[in-house]
Design a protein around this motif. Structure first.
Motif, PDB file in Angstrom:
ATOM      1  N   ILE A  12      47.580  36.640  40.189  1.00  0.00           N
ATOM      2  CA  ILE A  12      46.163  36.945  40.300  1.00  0.00           C
ATOM      3  C   ILE A  12      45.963  37.538  41.695  1.00  0.00           C
ATOM      4  O   ILE A  12      46.393  36.955  42.695  1.00  0.00           O
ATOM      5  CB  ILE A  12      45.291  35.702  40.124  1.00  0.00           C
ATOM      6  CG1 ILE A  12      45.376  35.193  38.692  1.00  0.00           C
ATOM      7  CG2 ILE A  12      43.849  36.005  40.501  1.00  0.00           C
ATOM      8  CD1 ILE A  12      44.830  36.152  37.643  1.00  0.00           C
ATOM      9  N   ASP A  13      45.361  38.714  41.761  1.00  0.00           N
ATOM     10  CA  ASP A  13      45.140  39.403  43.034  1.00  0.00           C
ATOM     11  C   ASP A  13      43.754  39.075  43.587  1.00  0.00           C
ATOM     12  O   ASP A  13      42.752  39.181  42.880  1.00  0.00           O
ATOM     13  CB  ASP A  13      45.238  40.925  42.848  1.00  0.00           C
ATOM     14  CG  ASP A  13      46.634  41.388  42.508  1.00  0.00           C
ATOM     15  OD1 ASP A  13      47.591  40.608  42.697  1.00  0.00           O
ATOM     16  OD2 ASP A  13      46.769  42.544  42.044  1.00  0.00           O
ATOM     17  N   GLN A  14      43.726  38.688  44.860  1.00  0.00           N
ATOM     18  CA  GLN A  14      42.475  38.542  45.595  1.00  0.00           C
ATOM     19  C   GLN A  14      42.412  39.745  46.539  1.00  0.00           C
ATOM     20  O   GLN A  14      43.181  39.828  47.501  1.00  0.00           O
ATOM     21  CB  GLN A  14      42.466  37.236  46.390  1.00  0.00           C
ATOM     22  CG  GLN A  14      42.667  35.995  45.535  1.00  0.00           C
ATOM     23  CD  GLN A  14      41.382  35.532  44.865  1.00  0.00           C
ATOM     24  OE1 GLN A  14      40.316  36.089  45.099  1.00  0.00           O
ATOM     25  NE2 GLN A  14      41.476  34.508  44.044  1.00  0.00           N
ATOM     26  N   THR A  91      49.865  29.398  39.283  1.00  0.00           N
ATOM     27  CA  THR A  91      50.046  30.825  39.018  1.00  0.00           C
ATOM     28  C   THR A  91      50.191  31.588  40.334  1.00  0.00           C
ATOM     29  O   THR A  91      49.506  31.303  41.320  1.00  0.00           O
ATOM     30  CB  THR A  91      48.839  31.359  38.230  1.00  0.00           C
ATOM     31  OG1 THR A  91      48.734  30.630  36.998  1.00  0.00           O
ATOM     32  CG2 THR A  91      48.976  32.840  37.937  1.00  0.00           C
ATOM     33  N   GLY A  92      51.085  32.562  40.353  1.00  0.00           N
ATOM     34  CA  GLY A  92      51.294  33.374  41.545  1.00  0.00           C
ATOM     35  C   GLY A  92      50.002  34.041  42.008  1.00  0.00           C
ATOM     36  O   GLY A  92      49.158  34.423  41.190  1.00  0.00           O
ATOM     37  N   THR A  93      49.875  34.185  43.314  1.00  0.00           N
ATOM     38  CA  THR A  93      48.653  34.755  43.889  1.00  0.00           C
ATOM     39  C   THR A  93      49.014  35.786  44.956  1.00  0.00           C
ATOM     40  O   THR A  93      49.950  35.578  45.733  1.00  0.00           O
ATOM     41  CB  THR A  93      47.789  33.655  44.538  1.00  0.00           C
ATOM     42  OG1 THR A  93      47.527  32.635  43.576  1.00  0.00           O
ATOM     43  CG2 THR A  93      46.472  34.224  45.031  1.00  0.00           C
ATOM     44  N   GLU A 109      52.161  34.812  47.220  1.00  0.00           N
ATOM     45  CA  GLU A 109      52.657  33.458  47.013  1.00  0.00           C
ATOM     46  C   GLU A 109      53.219  33.407  45.593  1.00  0.00           C
ATOM     47  O   GLU A 109      52.477  33.466  44.617  1.00  0.00           O
ATOM     48  CB  GLU A 109      51.522  32.437  47.175  1.00  0.00           C
ATOM     49  CG  GLU A 109      51.818  31.051  46.627  1.00  0.00           C
ATOM     50  CD  GLU A 109      53.138  30.464  47.112  1.00  0.00           C
ATOM     51  OE1 GLU A 109      53.885  29.935  46.270  1.00  0.00           O
ATOM     52  OE2 GLU A 109      53.422  30.542  48.327  1.00  0.00           O
ATOM     53  N   PRO A 110      54.554  33.313  45.450  1.00  0.00           N
ATOM     54  CA  PRO A 110      55.162  33.439  44.117  1.00  0.00           C
ATOM     55  C   PRO A 110      54.711  32.385  43.113  1.00  0.00           C
ATOM     56  O   PRO A 110      54.533  32.691  41.924  1.00  0.00           O
ATOM     57  CB  PRO A 110      56.663  33.325  44.399  1.00  0.00           C
ATOM     58  CG  PRO A 110      56.809  33.701  45.828  1.00  0.00           C
ATOM     59  CD  PRO A 110      55.566  33.215  46.500  1.00  0.00           C
ATOM     60  N   GLY A 111      54.541  31.146  43.551  1.00  0.00           N
ATOM     61  CA  GLY A 111      54.112  30.107  42.624  1.00  0.00           C
ATOM     62  C   GLY A 111      55.012  30.023  41.409  1.00  0.00           C
ATOM     63  O   GLY A 111      56.241  29.925  41.516  1.00  0.00           O
ATOM     64  N   ALA A 112      54.417  30.093  40.234  1.00  0.00           N
ATOM     65  CA  ALA A 112      55.162  29.941  38.981  1.00  0.00           C
ATOM     66  C   ALA A 112      56.213  31.019  38.772  1.00  0.00           C
ATOM     67  O   ALA A 112      57.170  30.825  38.009  1.00  0.00           O
ATOM     68  CB  ALA A 112      54.180  29.942  37.804  1.00  0.00           C
ATOM     69  N   ASN A 113      56.078  32.166  39.448  1.00  0.00           N
ATOM     70  CA  ASN A 113      57.071  33.233  39.285  1.00  0.00           C
ATOM     71  C   ASN A 113      58.469  32.780  39.684  1.00  0.00           C
ATOM     72  O   ASN A 113      59.471  33.294  39.174  1.00  0.00           O
ATOM     73  CB  ASN A 113      56.671  34.462  40.100  1.00  0.00           C
ATOM     74  CG  ASN A 113      55.404  35.104  39.587  1.00  0.00           C
ATOM     75  OD1 ASN A 113      55.260  35.336  38.397  1.00  0.00           O
ATOM     76  ND2 ASN A 113      54.474  35.383  40.481  1.00  0.00           N
TER      77      ASN A 113
END
Length: 308
Positions: A12-14, A91-93, A109-113
């Protein structure tokens, strides 16, 4: 075989819109912030699907609202999500700053990736049934190597967008049919492999590693290099760029779609350049990815006619 399988990242892109990208230690004020779907794998899958090719996505998201956004967004583009894992990690951000010229800087931030690992029998079946496998480097390298080996063994074409750039094992390079890199990534990959990193002739030198090399050139277009053939350069379209986020991914997905549909590599390159030119004209990664009709219209308007 038919269709494309993308193994890769979903974020998800901020996105923050700023007058200029801040220097180290500097604070700048944003003129607006938006939340949108992104991540190189998700972007490329959407680009391929919107270009008109059946697409399946293999990746991972968190058990959170962002993960539901990703799953829903992929489904909205008719992308297969049966192999989309749900991870205990979020989820990745991506945090993205975009300036007034469309240039950007990105922190991910890779997170779940980071949990896209240990391909399942269903993953193997999907890859084996595909005409092309498309990957990037925002997931564990071991997974990229594994998927590429599976694809090569059954004759599925392997396309790697080597971004973010890192040193690649020889075993992976040996499985690739097409390598897609920008100029910076091309130079770094050359250094890793003992090749001269100077930009002049760089694409041709990388043919020592992979049989087909595409170097994206930003506002200059893209170049295609194949062993035994002359370089093909497709110039960029003249557009007013507002956000370059996801343009390279749009290029990769559109190129893969063109190849799977049977276009010659030269025509797939023109198709991809047209798609990328449209994507920079609006904000966001996934929101800016064009549909096939728009790509074909842009290609014809520019004189880069796609042959049937």
């Amino acid at each position: 075989m038919s269709g494309i399988v993308v193994v890769g990242s979903a974020n998800i892109d901020q996105v923050f819109r700023v007058d200029r990208i801040p220097s180290p230690g500097e604070t700048v004020l944003s003129h607006g912030v938006s939340t949108a779907l992104g991540g190189k794998g998700q972007n490329q899958a959407v680009a391929a699907a919107r270009a008109g090719v059946e697409t399946t996505f293999i990746g991972a998201v968190g058990a959170d609202s962002f993960g539901e956004m990703v799953r829903s967004g992929l489904s909205d583009d008719a992308i297969g999500v049966a192999q989309l894992r749900t991870s205990v990690k979020p989820t990745g951000t991506a945090l993205i700053a975009v300036d007034g010229t469309g240039e950007n800087t990105i922190i991910v931030e890779p997170g779940a990736n980071s949990e896209v690992a240990a391909l399942t029998s269903a993953d193997v079946e999907a890859i084996s049934a595909a005409s092309a496998l498309v990957m990037q480097l925002e997931i564990p390298l071991a997974t990229v190597v594994e998927a590429a080996g599976i694809a090569q063994a059954v004759g599925t074409r392997v396309i790697l967008n080597a971004a973010p750039i890192q040193e690649l094992p020889q075993g992976l390079l040996d499985t690739l049919d097409v390598l897609i890199v920008n100029e910076h990534e091309a130079a770094e990959l050359a250094r890793y492999n003992g090749l001269a990193p100077e930009l002049d002739g760089l694409g041709e030198r990388l043919l020592a590693l992979v049989p087909t090399v595409i170097v994206t050139l930003g506002s200059k277009g893209a170049s295609l290099h194949r062993a035994g053939s002359e370089e093909v350069v497709v110039p960029a379209h003249r557009v007013t760029a507002v956000d370059a986020t996801g343009a390279g991914d749009t290029f990769c997905g559109a190129f893969a779609a063109g190849i799977v549909e049977g276009m010659l590599a030269d025509d797939a390159l023109r198709f991809a350049v047209a798609a990328a030119s449209i994507s920079v004209e609006s904000h966001g990664a996934v929101p800016s990815i064009p549909l096939r009709a728009a790509i074909e219209t842009r290609a014809k308007e520019s004189g880069n006619l796609i042959t049937d």
